[in-house]
Design an enzyme around this catalytic site. Structure first.
Site, PDB file in Angstrom:
ATOM      1  N   HIS A 190      21.192   1.238 -28.858  1.00 50.07           N
ATOM      2  CA  HIS A 190      20.671   2.089 -27.801  1.00 50.07           C
ATOM      3  C   HIS A 190      21.529   3.347 -27.771  1.00 50.07           C
ATOM      4  O   HIS A 190      22.298   3.610 -28.708  1.00 50.07           O
ATOM      5  CB  HIS A 190      20.695   1.324 -26.476  1.00 50.07           C
ATOM      6  CG  HIS A 190      19.887   1.938 -25.391  1.00 50.07           C
ATOM      7  ND1 HIS A 190      18.669   2.517 -25.605  1.00 50.07           N
ATOM      8  CD2 HIS A 190      20.138   2.067 -24.040  1.00 50.07           C
ATOM      9  CE1 HIS A 190      18.182   2.960 -24.455  1.00 50.07           C
ATOM     10  NE2 HIS A 190      19.062   2.710 -23.498  1.00 50.07           N
ATOM     11  N   ASP A 217      19.702   1.444 -14.345  1.00 45.59           N
ATOM     12  CA  ASP A 217      18.605   0.516 -14.060  1.00 45.59           C
ATOM     13  C   ASP A 217      18.915  -0.902 -14.511  1.00 45.59           C
ATOM     14  O   ASP A 217      18.100  -1.806 -14.314  1.00 45.59           O
ATOM     15  CB  ASP A 217      17.298   1.011 -14.696  1.00 45.59           C
ATOM     16  CG  ASP A 217      17.396   1.244 -16.194  1.00 45.59           C
ATOM     17  OD1 ASP A 217      18.422   1.785 -16.642  1.00 45.59           O
ATOM     18  OD2 ASP A 217      16.445   0.900 -16.920  1.00 45.59           O
ATOM     19  N   HIS A 218      20.100  -1.110 -15.067  1.00 45.76           N
ATOM     20  CA  HIS A 218      20.520  -2.447 -15.485  1.00 45.76           C
ATOM     21  C   HIS A 218      21.760  -2.944 -14.741  1.00 45.76           C
ATOM     22  O   HIS A 218      22.119  -4.109 -14.888  1.00 45.76           O
ATOM     23  CB  HIS A 218      20.779  -2.469 -16.993  1.00 45.76           C
ATOM     24  CG  HIS A 218      19.539  -2.241 -17.808  1.00 45.76           C
ATOM     25  ND1 HIS A 218      18.836  -3.253 -18.405  1.00 45.76           N
ATOM     26  CD2 HIS A 218      18.870  -1.103 -18.088  1.00 45.76           C
ATOM     27  CE1 HIS A 218      17.781  -2.750 -19.040  1.00 45.76           C
ATOM     28  NE2 HIS A 218      17.780  -1.451 -18.854  1.00 45.76           N
ATOM     29  N   ASP A 227      18.134  -2.868 -23.701  1.00 41.58           N
ATOM     30  CA  ASP A 227      17.272  -1.869 -24.310  1.00 41.58           C
ATOM     31  C   ASP A 227      17.692  -1.674 -25.766  1.00 41.58           C
ATOM     32  O   ASP A 227      18.877  -1.776 -26.074  1.00 41.58           O
ATOM     33  CB  ASP A 227      17.406  -0.540 -23.595  1.00 41.58           C
ATOM     34  CG  ASP A 227      17.005  -0.592 -22.124  1.00 41.58           C
ATOM     35  OD1 ASP A 227      16.777  -1.692 -21.601  1.00 41.58           O
ATOM     36  OD2 ASP A 227      16.967   0.463 -21.482  1.00 41.58           O
ATOM     37  N   HIS A 254      24.089  -3.234 -20.631  1.00 37.79           N
ATOM     38  CA  HIS A 254      24.693  -1.922 -20.886  1.00 37.79           C
ATOM     39  C   HIS A 254      24.814  -1.170 -19.566  1.00 37.79           C
ATOM     40  O   HIS A 254      24.330  -1.627 -18.518  1.00 37.79           O
ATOM     41  CB  HIS A 254      23.892  -1.118 -21.912  1.00 37.79           C
ATOM     42  CG  HIS A 254      22.512  -0.749 -21.489  1.00 37.79           C
ATOM     43  ND1 HIS A 254      21.520  -1.690 -21.264  1.00 37.79           N
ATOM     44  CD2 HIS A 254      21.924   0.449 -21.241  1.00 37.79           C
ATOM     45  CE1 HIS A 254      20.400  -1.084 -20.923  1.00 37.79           C
ATOM     46  NE2 HIS A 254      20.621   0.215 -20.895  1.00 37.79           N
ATOM     47  N   HIS A 289      10.249  -3.821 -19.467  1.00 40.93           N
ATOM     48  CA  HIS A 289      10.933  -2.529 -19.444  1.00 40.93           C
ATOM     49  C   HIS A 289       9.928  -1.400 -19.673  1.00 40.93           C
ATOM     50  O   HIS A 289      10.140  -0.490 -20.463  1.00 40.93           O
ATOM     51  CB  HIS A 289      12.056  -2.479 -20.477  1.00 40.93           C
ATOM     52  CG  HIS A 289      13.071  -1.399 -20.197  1.00 40.93           C
ATOM     53  ND1 HIS A 289      12.995  -0.150 -20.755  1.00 40.93           N
ATOM     54  CD2 HIS A 289      14.181  -1.381 -19.419  1.00 40.93           C
ATOM     55  CE1 HIS A 289      14.007   0.591 -20.335  1.00 40.93           C
ATOM     56  NE2 HIS A 289      14.743  -0.146 -19.514  1.00 40.93           N
TER      57      HIS A 289
END
Length: 304
Positions: free
Chosen positions: A143, A67-68, A213, A63, A271
């Site tokens: 999410h 942070d991804h 997530d 996504h 995570h």
């Protein structure tokens, strides 16, 4: 058995810390490398892990939270400086496409390799990648924005040949593939030797599911039933269940419940919220529900 392992490059959450890096993993299967998520700092983690990251053929982005994916354009730029020529395939939510295109035009002009973007429908479980040895399926997650996980499945392999029996019956090398495919063997005297005398069962196909997530999804287990290894986000322990619900994340208890209901082999947690200096509380909570649970950490490598 051919290697099928996962390299943990980052298992922290959105807030940078000195303890954990942002989300990223490399799945190594039969000498092929696939990256899942590419948070900021991923290149440094690749260097530390001594992974030949120029061999990464595909990147799967879950996504568009930074942070991804903040590390993706930097890694593409580095590939250009290293003289990469092989196509890089990037899979992710359709919203990533125009962002990636704009970044490449701004920061990576003159690349000598192609970056192919493949939009993933985050609402469906479907095969998005396939080659001779494996498939990758999308896993719909829930999410705060379109998000999906990824499920790596080995394809079944052919049985193992019993070399001593091949030699005993003087079976020509030219016939070995036929025997692997189920053929029996007829000797020069006309005796039919059953195929089972020549083969041992193939190794069971292995599977790995990545789910980060997501908030807790009660029926997620149906999509990952029986996988050998599951990585499921465990941002919080139950002491922060309210925050988990607010930000659409999962607790360790949630992750373990999914693993238990899906009858997976192993559960790896990650995570982690930056509020935990010691993740042992997360591990303890998960193991109370699913004993075969483990914490991930940067530099960790585990077999699927």
């Amino acid at each position: 058995m051919e290697p099928f392992r996962v390299h943990i490059l980052g298992c922290g959450s959105a807030l940078p810390t000195l303890k954990h890096n942002a989300s990223s993993q490399v799945v190594e299967i039969r000498e092929k490398l696939f990256m899942i998520d590419c948070g900021e700092g991923t290149q440094m983690q690749l260097r530390k892990s001594k992974i030949r990251f120029t061999k990464i053929s595909c990147v799967f982005i879950s996504h568009l939270h930074g942070d991804h994916c903040f590390g993706l354009i930097g890694m593409i730029s580095t590939f250009g400086m290293l003289g990469r020529t092989a196509t890089l395939r990037v899979y992710g939510p359709k919203e990533l496409g125009p962002v990636l295109d704009s970044q490449i035009k701004t920061f990576c002009q003159g690349l000598e390799f192609s970056v192919e973007f493949h939009a993933v429908d985050t609402t469906k479980k479907t095969v998005i990648y396939e080659d001779r040895s494996l498939t990758v399926e999308s896993i719909p997650l829930k999410h705060r924005m379109p998000t999906c996980g990824y499920l790596f499945r080995e394809k079944p392999t052919l049985p193992h040949i019993k070399r001593d029996m091949i030699d005993f019956y003087h079976v020509p090398i030219s016939q070995i593939n036929n025997i692997k495919l189920g053929a029996s063997w007829t000797t020069p005297d006309g005796d039919v030797i059953d195929n089972s005398r020549f083969v041992e069962p193939a190794d069971a196909p292995r599977s790995y599911a990545y789910c980060s997530d997501t908030r807790y999804i009660p029926d997620l287990y149906k999509l990952i039933e029986g996988v050998d290894t599951l990585y499921h986000e465990s941002t919080y322990a139950s002491d922060n269940a309210d925050r988990a619900r607010k930000y659409h994340h999962s607790t360790a208890r949630d992750a373990a419940s999914v693993a238990r209901d899906a009858h997976v082999g192993k559960l790896f947690l990650g995570h982690y919220s930056a509020r935990y200096n010691d993740e042992s509380v997360i591990l303890k909570e998960a193991q109370e529900i699913f004993p075969n649970s483990y914490l991930t950490n940067e530099g960790m490598v585990f077999d699927v």
